[in-house]
Design an enzyme around this catalytic site. Sequence first.
Site, PDB file in Angstrom:
ATOM      1  N   GLU A  44      -4.893   2.167  -1.936  1.00 53.06           N
ATOM      2  CA  GLU A  44      -4.048   2.891  -2.906  1.00 53.06           C
ATOM      3  C   GLU A  44      -4.008   2.123  -4.227  1.00 53.06           C
ATOM      4  O   GLU A  44      -2.962   2.020  -4.869  1.00 53.06           O
ATOM      5  CB  GLU A  44      -2.628   3.062  -2.373  1.00 53.06           C
ATOM      6  CG  GLU A  44      -2.545   3.899  -1.118  1.00 53.06           C
ATOM      7  CD  GLU A  44      -1.124   4.329  -0.790  1.00 53.06           C
ATOM      8  OE1 GLU A  44      -0.877   5.532  -0.752  1.00 53.06           O
ATOM      9  OE2 GLU A  44      -0.280   3.452  -0.583  1.00 53.06           O
ATOM     10  N   CYS A  54       6.571   9.648  -1.414  1.00 56.21           N
ATOM     11  CA  CYS A  54       6.975   8.884  -2.594  1.00 56.21           C
ATOM     12  C   CYS A  54       6.762   9.678  -3.882  1.00 56.21           C
ATOM     13  O   CYS A  54       7.560   9.567  -4.816  1.00 56.21           O
ATOM     14  CB  CYS A  54       6.207   7.570  -2.653  1.00 56.21           C
ATOM     15  SG  CYS A  54       4.420   7.760  -2.491  1.00 56.21           S
TER      16      CYS A  54
HETATM   17  O1  FUB Z   1       5.010   2.126  -0.031  1.00 57.29           O
HETATM   18  C1  FUB Z   1       5.857   2.969  -0.788  1.00 57.29           C
HETATM   19  C2  FUB Z   1       5.033   3.980  -1.517  1.00 57.29           C
HETATM   20  O2  FUB Z   1       4.313   4.767  -0.572  1.00 57.29           O
HETATM   21  C3  FUB Z   1       3.966   3.422  -2.416  1.00 57.29           C
HETATM   22  O3  FUB Z   1       4.384   3.173  -3.723  1.00 57.29           O
HETATM   23  C4  FUB Z   1       2.928   4.484  -2.386  1.00 57.29           C
HETATM   24  O4  FUB Z   1       1.677   4.051  -2.833  1.00 57.29           O
HETATM   25  C5  FUB Z   1       2.952   4.886  -0.933  1.00 57.29           C
HETATM   26  O5  FUB Z   1       2.206   4.018  -0.156  1.00 57.29           O
HETATM   27 ZN    ZN Z   2       3.575   8.144  -4.666  1.00 54.24          ZN
END
Ligand code: FUB
Ligand code: ZN
Length: 623
Positions: A322, A406
């Site tokens: 990510e 999120c």
């Molecule tokens: O881990 C919390 C949130 O969920 C992160 O900011 C996103 O990338 C997703 O993994």
């Molecule tokens: Zn997000």
Amino acid sequence: MLKPTKICRFLMAVSFFSVFVKTGDAQNYQLKPVPFNQVTINDNFWAPRLASHANATLETCIAQMQDSTERINNFARAASIMEGQHQGIYFDDSDVYKAMEGIAYSLINNPNPVREALLDKWIKLIAGAQQEDGYLNTFYTLNHPDERWTDMEKHEMYCGGHMIEAAVAHYKATGKETFLNVAINFADYLAKNFGPGKKHWVPGHQEIELALVKLYHETNDKKYLDLAYWLLEERGHGHGHGEIWNKEHWGAAYCQDDVPVSEISEIKGHAVRAMYLFTGMADVAAEKELPDYVAALERVWHDVVDRNMYITGGIGSSGSNEGFSKDYDLPNKTAYCETCASIGMVLWNSRMNLFSEDARYIDVMERSMYNGVLSGVSLDGDLFYYVNPLESDGDHHRQRWFGCACCPSNISRFIPSVGSYIYLTSAEEVFVNLYVGSKAQFEVGGQKLTLVQSTNYPWEDEVEFTVNPESPASFALNLRIPGWCKQYQLWVNGELIKSKPGRSRYAKLTRTWNKGDKIRLKMAMPVELVASHPKVEENVGKRALQRGPLVYCLEQTDNKQFNLDEVSIAETTAFSITDAEGKLKGMKAVKAETNGQTLTFVPYFSWDNREPGKMKVWIDYNE
Ligand code: FUB
Ligand code: ZN
């Protein structure tokens, strides 16, 4: 990804240096945003987005929190009102907090007793879920009460940070202290257990740092600021642990724990974590006067913007972490570009501008905001992207919700805060960073001022301001000249003003302003063909279209007779602006006459709001 010139790098270094020389005692940012509760947006671009946010986005979030998922029930269980274990992902609490922040913001400009009562109800549950000692996290409280603070990846401080942000927003919106008290109890608990001589901790996902600075601003209690600073300083010294810190996994760089923060120069790891880290560093640096932090932020900013950012302002090209992979690795179809990461770009770049009065950061902020962030939510406000690619075969669609949610909850708090990115003040000057039809009321140099902005930006190239000081007032009004704008004209009360944007790319108008004074700004907004950096392999021999701050794309639905993999544009292609139709009514489309064919481009953020089909930002180009 765009190429900044050497001169622009140099100028930025100079402007940062001057911040600390000038202020000596940098108690706060040089510029102060005019908060969105003093700004009423009434344009054709953002006002409809705010309306669909207040209706559809918030309703979707509320339904997901309390009806379709276990998020609110987890709080009820931790408050011993319901039986059972925590269900869902260990950081699901954070989505509730982000939605609450969004609801609270929307209450400021759209009072709504039903929503306010809902917040009261949820706050009761949250307060009930808070433990005697101030600890608050439903996952640990319900499922692993004896294992608090054993795994730095488990987001205890991340959830707590979002809770603090929501509580501050609720306090600002309603004046009620109920939620703020929960936040203070939690932060006091943290300050008791973490800090010099206490437990070491490296939050796996940053967020708490910037939240503690917000709490400091609200309470004036310096221990929160000191704790934020301590948490930043914990990084890069081998204190971090958890599965992901292991070399076989992603290593410490995934969480930006590989080097002390003041030594950061390369962008690495998870994109959202990095953005929240840099935002927190900027906030702490502004309060504590930390030139090392500022220098690190400036270095890493160049690494992000010069080598690792998409034309949409999206960042984090790789889905596996990510986040970031290697320089110039910017694939289009598999671009991750998480919506939260683009929101993070807005948060961070707006802070960089507050330090430096340099509008180049707002160019990046605007790019992320109008492209990377806005594509994350449907025009109706009820469907969301987590991943925002720059090319699709027609199989990528916004969804109502995600297991890991999120992004929708981040959109829910970001959209209603847009008003606070438009106007700023310094001691005796006003700055306009964004062109958004609106009315703002604030003070400059102790004088009350109402500033009315009328524009159909970003569709049209003119902006008019009416300056209404309570009584004649002398101050400088700085209008941002966007980086994409090569030519502009400026009039005050009908008189053409000779002006060049200064070093920081603002056109400065210094005079004694009288009630009813008019400013007119016209920014040439032609269709631009943008070339990528030659090292971005996928974009070699291609061009993208940009007009003003908006990146355009081809969608199959407007170009049914063509195979989008075969179309091309050329130097001889003639572009014209037309009114978009149907669902995109009110927007401007771009027609491209090329090789006897007419292609229709639409704004990237608006794609996938009609029938499914292919989409492309980067188009083959014949030299
Ligand atoms: O881990 C919390 C949130 O969920 C992160 O900011 C996103 O990338 C997703 O993994
Ligand atoms: Zn997000």
